[in-house]
Design a protein around this motif. Structure first.
Motif, PDB file in Angstrom:
ATOM      1  N   PHE A  66       0.608  -1.177   0.120  1.00  0.00           N
ATOM      2  CA  PHE A  66      -0.062   0.103  -0.013  1.00  0.00           C
ATOM      3  C   PHE A  66       0.846   1.287   0.001  1.00  0.00           C
ATOM      4  O   PHE A  66       0.644   2.415  -0.730  1.00  0.00           O
ATOM      5  CB  PHE A  66      -0.978   0.148   1.490  1.00  0.00           C
ATOM      6  N   TYR A  87       1.336   4.229  -2.983  1.00  0.00           N
ATOM      7  CA  TYR A  87       1.132   5.405  -2.755  1.00  0.00           C
ATOM      8  C   TYR A  87       2.428   6.266  -2.956  1.00  0.00           C
ATOM      9  O   TYR A  87       2.224   7.128  -3.811  1.00  0.00           O
ATOM     10  CB  TYR A  87       0.674   5.734  -1.352  1.00  0.00           C
ATOM     11  N   MET A 128      -3.545   8.602  -4.453  1.00  0.00           N
ATOM     12  CA  MET A 128      -4.535   7.658  -3.749  1.00  0.00           C
ATOM     13  C   MET A 128      -5.368   6.650  -4.775  1.00  0.00           C
ATOM     14  O   MET A 128      -5.588   5.490  -4.433  1.00  0.00           O
ATOM     15  CB  MET A 128      -5.694   8.330  -2.973  1.00  0.00           C
ATOM     16  N   PHE A 129      -5.491   7.170  -6.032  1.00  0.00           N
ATOM     17  CA  PHE A 129      -5.932   6.234  -6.990  1.00  0.00           C
ATOM     18  C   PHE A 129      -5.189   5.216  -7.349  1.00  0.00           C
ATOM     19  O   PHE A 129      -5.676   4.202  -7.662  1.00  0.00           O
ATOM     20  CB  PHE A 129      -6.353   7.242  -8.329  1.00  0.00           C
ATOM     21  N   VAL A 181      -3.258   3.962  -5.067  1.00  0.00           N
ATOM     22  CA  VAL A 181      -3.258   2.661  -4.272  1.00  0.00           C
ATOM     23  C   VAL A 181      -4.660   1.730  -4.698  1.00  0.00           C
ATOM     24  O   VAL A 181      -4.765   0.448  -4.332  1.00  0.00           O
ATOM     25  CB  VAL A 181      -3.404   3.211  -2.740  1.00  0.00           C
ATOM     26  N   THR A 182      -5.654   2.564  -4.850  1.00  0.00           N
ATOM     27  CA  THR A 182      -6.901   1.701  -5.343  1.00  0.00           C
ATOM     28  C   THR A 182      -6.668   0.783  -6.583  1.00  0.00           C
ATOM     29  O   THR A 182      -7.204  -0.366  -6.448  1.00  0.00           O
ATOM     30  CB  THR A 182      -8.129   2.712  -5.805  1.00  0.00           C
ATOM     31  N   THR A 210      -4.816  -2.066  -5.085  1.00  0.00           N
ATOM     32  CA  THR A 210      -5.699  -3.237  -4.426  1.00  0.00           C
ATOM     33  C   THR A 210      -6.592  -3.874  -5.415  1.00  0.00           C
ATOM     34  O   THR A 210      -6.621  -5.138  -5.245  1.00  0.00           O
ATOM     35  CB  THR A 210      -6.610  -2.315  -3.473  1.00  0.00           C
ATOM     36  N   VAL A 211      -7.190  -3.416  -6.211  1.00  0.00           N
ATOM     37  CA  VAL A 211      -8.162  -4.055  -7.304  1.00  0.00           C
ATOM     38  C   VAL A 211      -7.117  -4.916  -8.179  1.00  0.00           C
ATOM     39  O   VAL A 211      -7.522  -6.189  -8.390  1.00  0.00           O
ATOM     40  CB  VAL A 211      -8.787  -3.043  -8.201  1.00  0.00           C
TER      41      VAL A 211
END
Lengths: 504, 155
Positions: free
Chosen positions: A402, A406, A412-413, A415-416, A419-420
């Motif tokens: 994470f 970042y 932050m996008f 990081v998303t 994750t996906v």
């Protein structure tokens, strides 16, 4: 001849030497730890290299990749768990040797053979890369697109269990790369009105997600399946020493493996696992003692290990000369080049020739570094790995993923996306899709699209331009041939195992 | 059955991709259509999903056996949900608070049962990651819109 001043320059830089030795050690640990891969380590460390000079960053990650390939043999021989896919071939003879109390001997054969293979690969790379680059400079967009096409098809169809799923993975990689603004017309594609998506999907978060977070998900699943404890195999004093008389019969196998690995390494996507198994098969076929292979023959360790490591250097040739990464590690290194504003391709040898040869020099010194550490300390490395508590290691990797995603661009996008991508990567693995093909295609897609559309503009929209030019046609035939070859293989397997269904 | 579902999922993805490519405006004269590559890739994916479905329909029932799951999938979906909440909470609470909460949780999921270890992770994990990435590497930490512990500590 450019390699000699480059070697001198690297040797006289103590910081760079320290980075090479550190990378050799880190790579060995990562490669030898079952479940961890050099790709995952490199992806995780990628954001840290933003703050390093390009050579430092590239050398650090490149040597981790090399050493990680070798490190897989430690786990294969000592724990009977291949640290990497390629070291599964080493395990066939390595583990019986370890069980017979000859773990140290097997490790020394693996180390020497790895050094021979890796060095052969690097020497062939240094000799051949300038030649390939000079040819690549003469290629036009149709030829370059045809090479991209062949790379997509080979990567998608040749590796992995299923041709359909491999090609589908490659196509999904292309589709994900298309998200964002079209670089030529600036039209939005697959953005669905989202501003974040209009900037496209970043390479770094995608890789961290697929290789690092995806691996954490996979390890959580693995924990439920394997509850047993990994034990190291001890060596007797006699089983720890290796004499020249013992290694002598291994040398032809190591040299042959080196050539096999180097040849396979140049072809994008095939990778070290295929090289190792081909070398093992070829070695056994030509061996004077084929009946011993599989029961603990030292030659059975030398052949796959040399081939596995010989892939490393030549796999850089398509990356540096054409911008086509031959492996997942190559794809990540391409990201490092781009992050530092270095355009990879034939012009690299005009603009940053010194950097390229210094990188090769670092690679060669990295081989010596992991060779020395491995020869004298492989068993200590194995003991260290056994002490690493995996129930702490993977949560730490989870959280590093994470903060690393970042750190790449403070978004932050990203990081998303990471994750996906992690979850999707795990799903793809679980369902036997090919994540290497997915990631490499993602990296290749933009370049392929650019050359494809340039070709269409050259021919006023006619696709025949790819057939009319002999080099382009040759690569398209190679692509089609790769699929035909694999389909034939699947059909043959189906005949051998009646009732089995492939997917071709 | 599994291959059949995979084929259907791929079909759905390719249909969305074809529709998405179709939304790309037509090219201006003398230019190439920006949607040509995504459209071609999506159509090829649709064809492959067709192959997968055809293959699945020919598959005998005996081969469709999948390995036992042991609830691992559920555990991974749970971890994914935690991951989603964790990354989203950076936007609300900055880096420190979410990491202090998630660190012991993940360690617990991976089998750490030591109370001291879990308690230490609440402090050590945010501290170590913060020092490495936001102090030593100089990355600007994410700012928590609702509450930011770092902001509060720094006054």
């Amino acid at each position: 001849m450019e390699i000699f001043p480059a070697l001198l320059s690297v040797i006289t830089d103590p910081m760079l030497l320290f980075a090479i030795v550190l990378a050799a050690f880190v790579g060995m640990i990562v490669g030898a730890t079952p479940g961890l891969t050099a790709s995952a380590a490199i992806a995780m460390l990628l954001p840290i290299t933003f703050y390093m000079s390009p050579l430092f960053a590239l050398a650090f990650l490149y040597v981790i990749g090399k050493s990680g390939r070798y490190g897989g043999s430690i786990a294969a021989i000592l724990f009977n768990t291949p640290g990497t896919a390629a070291s599964a071939a080493t395990q066939i003879d390595g583990y019986p040797l370890a069980r017979a109390g000859k773990a140290g001997k097997a490790m020394k054969v693996a180390t020497i053979s790895s050094i021979i293979g890796d060095m052969m690969g690097d020497i062939l790379l240094v000799i051949g890369v300038g030649f390939i680059a000079s040819i690549a400079l003469k290629l036009g967009p149709p030829e370059t697109f045809a090479i991209y096409f062949a790379a997509f098809v080979v990567i998608g169809s040749v590796i992995g269990k299923s041709i359909v799923k491999g090609l589908a993975s490659a196509l999904m990689g292309i589709l994900v790369a298309m998200v964002g603004l079209d670089p030529i017309s600036s039209e939005e594609r697959y953005t669905f009105g989202s501003f974040d998506l209009s900037n496209g999907i970043g390479l770094v978060p995608l890789m961290i997600g697929v290789f690092v977070l995806g691996e954490v998900f996979a390890q959580l699943e693995e924990r439920r399946k394997t509850q047993g404890e990994t034990k190291e195999n001890d060596s007797t004093q006699d089983g720890n020493n290796l004499t020249w008389e013992e290694y002598k019969p291994c040398l032809p196998h190591a040299l042959r493996g080196g050539f096999i690995g180097a040849g396979i390494g140049v072809l994008p996507g095939l990778g070290s696992a295929i090289a190792a198994f081909i070398s093992y098969g070829e070695g056994k076929r030509r061996a004077k003692n084929p009946e011993q292979w599989g029961k603990g023959a030292l030659e059975g360790v030398a052949a796959p290990e040399a081939a596995n490591n010989a892939v490393s250097g030549p796999s850089m040739a398509p990356l540096l000369t054409l911008g086509i990464p031959g492996s997942t590690i190559g794809a990540i290194l391409l990201g490092v080049f781009l992050i530092h504003g270095i355009q990879v391709g034939p012009t690299l040898f005009l603009t940053d020739k010194e950097l390229v040869y210094k990188l090769f020099a670092c690679g060669m010194l990295g081989i010596i570094a992991y060779g020395l550490i491995g020869y004298f300390g492989a068993t200590q490395v194995a003991r260290l790995i056994l002490k690493i508590p995996t129930n702490v290691l993977y949560p730490m990797i989870f959280m590093t993923a994470f903060v690393a995603a970042y750190s790449a661009s403070g978004s932050m996008f990203d990081v998303t996306v990471m994750t996906v991508a992690g979850f999707v990567g795990w799903l793809m693995r679980k369902h036997d899709f090919n994540i290497a093909a997915f990631v490499i295609s993602f990296v290749l897609a933009k370049g392929a699209e650019e050359t494809f559309r340039q070709s269409l503009l050259m021919s006023d929209g006619g696709a025949l331009i790819f057939v009319e030019r002999p080099i382009a046609l040759a690569f398209i035939i190679i692509g089609a041939g790769a699929i035909a070859f694999r389909v034939r293989g699947v059909l043959k397997d189906r005949k051998l195992a009646p009732g089995g269904l492939g997917d071709a | 059955m599994r291959t059949y579902v995979e084929g259907l999922v791929l079909t759905a993805i390719s249909c969305v991709a074809i529709w998405g490519a179709w939304q790309v405006p037509a090219a201006s004269p003398g230019d190439t259509w920006a949607g040509i590559v995504p459209f071609a890739a999506a159509v090829a994916l649709l064809a492959l999903s067709g192959f997968l479905i055809i293959g699945a329909t020919r598959q005998s029932a005996g081969e469709a056996q999948s390995e036992p799951d042991n609830g691992a999938t559920l555990e991974i979906v749970g971890l994914f949900i935690i991951a989603l909440i964790y990354q989203q909470s950076f936007r609300w609470f900055g880096y420190l608070v979410p990491t202090a909460i998630v660190a012991p949780l993940i360690l617990y999921i991976f089998g750490v049962r030591s109370r001291i270890g879990l308690a230490l992770s609440v402090v050590l994990c945010p501290l170590v990651f913060h020092v490495i990435f936001f102090v030593l590497l100089g990355v600007f930490p994410p700012y928590g819109e609702v509450f930011d512990l770092l902001n509060w500590i720094q006054g």
